[in-house]
Design an enzyme around this catalytic site. Structure first.
Site, PDB file in Angstrom:
ATOM      1  N   SER A  75      39.240  40.210  50.375  1.00 27.94           N
ATOM      2  CA  SER A  75      38.937  39.218  51.447  1.00 27.94           C
ATOM      3  C   SER A  75      40.140  39.054  52.266  1.00 27.94           C
ATOM      4  CB  SER A  75      38.368  37.949  50.642  1.00 27.94           C
ATOM      5  OG  SER A  75      37.538  38.010  49.857  1.00 27.94           O
TER       6      SER A  75
ATOM      7  N   LYS B 228      31.862  36.723  54.541  1.00 35.41           N
ATOM      8  CA  LYS B 228      32.631  36.282  53.445  1.00 35.41           C
ATOM      9  C   LYS B 228      33.416  34.900  53.741  1.00 35.41           C
ATOM     10  CE  LYS B 228      34.400  35.897  49.304  1.00 35.41           C
ATOM     11  NZ  LYS B 228      35.570  36.888  48.819  1.00 35.41           N
TER      12      LYS B 228
END
Length: 302
Positions: free
Chosen positions: A107, A181
Site C-alpha cells: 500500500s 486502496k
C-alpha cells in the site's frame, strides 16, 4: 473480460518471486506455493522467509537474486519508500528479465506507483499496482479483494497469480489500484471510529454493548466492520491484525493524495488526528480496532 478476474484453466507453474514475507506476505506466498507455483522468497529478516521452505519455496539472500528467473515479482513491503529502495537501489529492477511483470501489492501513494511503473517500463519490465484488502484472515483463506491499476493485458496475464490469492478487479491505469486502496482504508478507518463511538455511547448510557451490536446487525448500520471489529471491541481483543500505525499511514496517504488533487477530505482529516492520538497514547502496535480504547479513555471509561 476487463474489470474482474478472468476465468482461467489450470496453468503451467509460474516462477514467482515474493519480496516481503511479513503478516500478509507469508500466507500469500504459502498459497502460491500450494497452488503449484515455483516461489522464491526474500525478506530483510531471512528467518521469516525460511518459514516458507516446508511449502517448497526457495529462499534468496538478496532481492536481486530472488528475481533473476522470475516471470512475476510480487512486492509486499512496508511503504512506498521501501518499495523504491528494494526495486531501484537494491538491484531488483536491473536484475529483471525483459518482460517480467512486477505486481506491487504493497500500500503506497498513487504517485509513487505511477513513478515506479514508468521507471520499470524504461527497463523493459511491466508493472501493476495491486494492493489488497481482507487482512491476514483473507490472506490465509485466499479471499482477498485485489484492486489493480495498470494495463489490461498485464492484469489478464496476472490472472493465475491473483486466482490463488482472492478476487481481483481492474480499476484503471497505473496508480488507480492505490487510489482504490486509499478509498478502502478511508472507509475502514472512519467506520471503525463510528462503530467504536456508537458502542461506547451505548455502554455509557447503561445498555449492553454486545446486545446492541447484535440488535443492529442486519439493519442499515450493519457492516463487515461492525461484525469483525465490533466483536473485537466487545471482547476487548486488540491483538494486532492491522496495526494503528498502518491505519494512520493509510489515512495520511489519503490526505496527501487528496491535497495533490485539490480535494477537501475533512472526515479523513479528523480520523487521521484520532488515529495519531491513539498512537501517541501507546496504542501504535495494537489492532486498528483499538481506536475504541482511545475513545474510551477520552470518556473516562477505562
Amino acid at each position: 473480460m476487463p474489470g474482474s478476474t478472468p476465468h482461467t484453466d489450470p496453468v503451467v507453474p509460474l516462477s514467482i518471486a515474493v519480496l516481503g514475507i511479513g503478516l500478509m506476505g507469508f500466507p500469500m506466498a504459502r498459497r502460491l506455493c500450494e497452488a503449484g507455483h515455483q516461489v522464491t522468497a526474500w525478506n530483510r529478516s531471512r528467518a521469516k522467509a525460511e518459514r516458507l521452505q516446508p511449502f517448497g519455496a526457495r529462499v534468496a539472500d538478496t532481492p536481486a537474486q530472488a528475481v533473476t528467473q522470475a516471470d512475476f515479482v510480487i512486492t509486499l513491503l512496508e511503504n512506498g519508500d521501501v518499495v523504491e529502495d528494494v526495486l531501484f537501489r537494491q538491484g531488483v529492477a536491473t536484475a529483471l528479465r525483459p518482460g517480467t511483470l512486477v505486481v506491487d501489492m504493497s500500500s503506497i501513494l498513487p504517485r509513487q506507483a505511477r513513478d515506479h511503473a514508468a521507471r520499470l517500463a524504461a527497463l523493459g519490465a511491466m508493472h501493476l499496482d495491486a494492493p489488497v484488502s481482507g487482512g491476514t484472515v483473507g490472506a490465509e483463506a485466499g479471499s482477498l479483494a485485489i484492486m489493480a491499476g495498470g494495463e489490461v493485458a498485464d492484469f489478464e496475464r496476472a490472472a493465475p497469480v491473483f486466482g490463488a490469492l482472492g478476487r481481483a478487479t481492474h480499476v484503471g491505469p497505473h496508480g488507480a489500484g492505490q487510489l482504490a486502496k486509499l478509498a478502502n482504508q478511508m472507509i475502514v478507518g472512519i467506520t471503525i471510529g463510528a462503530v467504536a463511538e456508537a458502542l461506547l455511547l451505548c455502554e455509557k448510557g447503561g445498555a449492553d454493548m454486545a446486545k446492541v451490536r447484535q440488535a443492529i446487525s442486519g439493519g442499515f448500520a450493519d457492516s463487515r466492520i461492525l461484525q469483525v471489529h465490533g466483536q473485537r471491541m466487545v471482547e476487548r481483543d486488540f491483538a494486532k491484525r492491522a496495526a494503528i500505525t498502518v491505519q494512520l499511514k493509510d489515512m495520511r496517504n489519503a490526505l496527501s493524495t487528496a491535497s495533490e488533487l485539490g480535494f477537501d477530505a475533512p472526515i479523513t482529516g479528523l480520523f487521521e488526528q484520532l488515529f495519531a492520538q491513539a498512537a501517541d497514547h501507546g496504542l501504535a502496535d495494537q489492532d486498528h480496532a483499538a481506536l475504541f480504547v482511545e475513545l474510551a479513555q477520552r470518556n473516562g471509561m477505562t
